[in-house]
Scaffold this motif. Structure first.
Motif, PDB file in Angstrom:
ATOM      1  N   VAL A   1       7.855  12.380  -3.716  1.00 50.41           N
ATOM      2  CA  VAL A   1       8.015  11.043  -3.150  1.00 50.41           C
ATOM      3  C   VAL A   1       7.801  11.101  -1.646  1.00 50.41           C
ATOM      4  N   THR A   2       7.576   9.926  -1.067  1.00 51.85           N
ATOM      5  CA  THR A   2       7.454   9.803   0.386  1.00 51.85           C
ATOM      6  C   THR A   2       8.820   9.404   0.952  1.00 51.85           C
ATOM      7  N   PRO A   3       9.000   9.463   2.269  1.00 54.44           N
ATOM      8  CA  PRO A   3      10.256   8.995   2.860  1.00 54.44           C
ATOM      9  C   PRO A   3      10.344   7.481   2.977  1.00 54.44           C
ATOM     10  N   TRP A   4       9.340   6.750   2.463  1.00 58.10           N
ATOM     11  CA  TRP A   4       9.331   5.298   2.582  1.00 58.10           C
ATOM     12  C   TRP A   4      10.063   4.682   1.400  1.00 58.10           C
TER      13      TRP A   4
ATOM     14  N   ALA B   1       0.835  -1.202   0.000  1.00 59.61           N
ATOM     15  CA  ALA B   1       0.000   0.000   0.000  1.00 59.61           C
ATOM     16  C   ALA B   1       0.873   1.256   0.000  1.00 59.61           C
ATOM     17  N   SER B   2       1.970   1.216   0.762  1.00 60.78           N
ATOM     18  CA  SER B   2       2.897   2.346   0.798  1.00 60.78           C
ATOM     19  C   SER B   2       3.572   2.541  -0.553  1.00 60.78           C
ATOM     20  N   PHE B   3       3.958   1.426  -1.177  1.00 59.12           N
ATOM     21  CA  PHE B   3       4.592   1.503  -2.490  1.00 59.12           C
ATOM     22  C   PHE B   3       3.634   2.096  -3.524  1.00 59.12           C
ATOM     23  N   ALA B   4       2.380   1.647  -3.496  1.00 61.38           N
ATOM     24  CA  ALA B   4       1.398   2.137  -4.467  1.00 61.38           C
ATOM     25  C   ALA B   4       1.140   3.626  -4.289  1.00 61.38           C
ATOM     26  N   TYR B   5       1.040   4.076  -3.033  1.00 62.89           N
ATOM     27  CA  TYR B   5       0.821   5.501  -2.780  1.00 62.89           C
ATOM     28  C   TYR B   5       2.018   6.328  -3.253  1.00 62.89           C
TER      29      TYR B   5
END
Length: 224
Positions: free
Chosen positions: A63-66, A48-52
């Motif tokens: 981008v996110t920090p993940w 879910a984090s990758f998709a977001y």
């Protein structure tokens, strides 16, 4: 609101839901190792984090920090041996018929009895309340036992200058039944280690103390 923004909002909501599900699984597992529900929740949260992150990058170049990569649940299950099966005591899918017994002996020379007694008495004092008299340590064997108790039984607690390590060995044996402590008297130091019918010695590891001035590393030799 554009369709793209709506997709972003939905993707973020899936991250939040997956994070809550992961936390709930972790709490339920309460530290249980290799819990399948925790693993599945982890994969869901990761993906879910990758998709977001991907949608945010496509929409706004942000981008996110993940720093995550997509995980294929089926491939990951095969790699880590999970596969959704119940590996608990009531539903093990691949039980091993034998019990593995690891037995170890390590010998030590005592360069100074007085020094060993002093370090053992210090360990004893640290484990009793200040208003109690810990009493003296009266023998070498008692001193070694005191150090082991202070280290929760770990042999690493005997890595002190007051003990000079000598040769030792470790064996790995397949046994038909696990150790039954009630079957041996407290004074019986050999019975629990004695070979029994039906046991199979898998291998032996000889341990030699490493001396800095030795050219050859005598870390151990495996005898199968």
């Amino acid at each position: 609101m554009t369709d793209q923004n709506a997709e972003l909002d939905a993707a973020l909501e899936r991250v939040v839901e997956a994070a809550r599900a992961h936390l709930a699984a972790v709490k339920t597992a309460a530290g249980r190792i290799d819990d399948d529900d925790v693993w599945q929740a982890y994969v869901d949260l990761n993906n879910a984090s990758f998709a977001y992150d991907e949608k945010l990058l496509d929409a706004f170049g942000e981008v996110t920090p993940w720093d995550v990569e997509s995980i294929d649940p089926d491939e990951a299950d095969q790699r880590f041996g999970l596969g959704g099966g119940d590996f608990g005591p009531d539903g093990a899918t691949d039980p091993y018929p034998q019990v593995i017994s690891v037995r170890q002996r390590r010998d030590y020379r005592v360069p100074s009895v007085g020094a060993l007694l002093r370090v053992a008495e210090a360990a004893r004092r640290s484990s009793v309340p200040e208003d109690e008299d810990p009493g003296p340590v009266e023998s070498v064997g008692e001193a070694v036992l005191e150090l082991l108790q202070a280290g929760d039984g770990s042999l690493s607690s005997l890595d002190v200058p007051e003990l000079e390590p000598l040769d030792g060995l470790l064996t790995v044996t397949e046994v038909p039944e696990p150790l039954d402590l009630e079957a041996f008297e407290d004074s019986d130091g050999s019975g629990p280690f004695a070979p029994r019918e039906g046991e199979l010695l898998v291998g032996r590891l000889d341990e030699h103390p490493f001396l800095p001035d030795e050219e050859e590393d005598h870390a151990g030799h495996n005898h199968a």
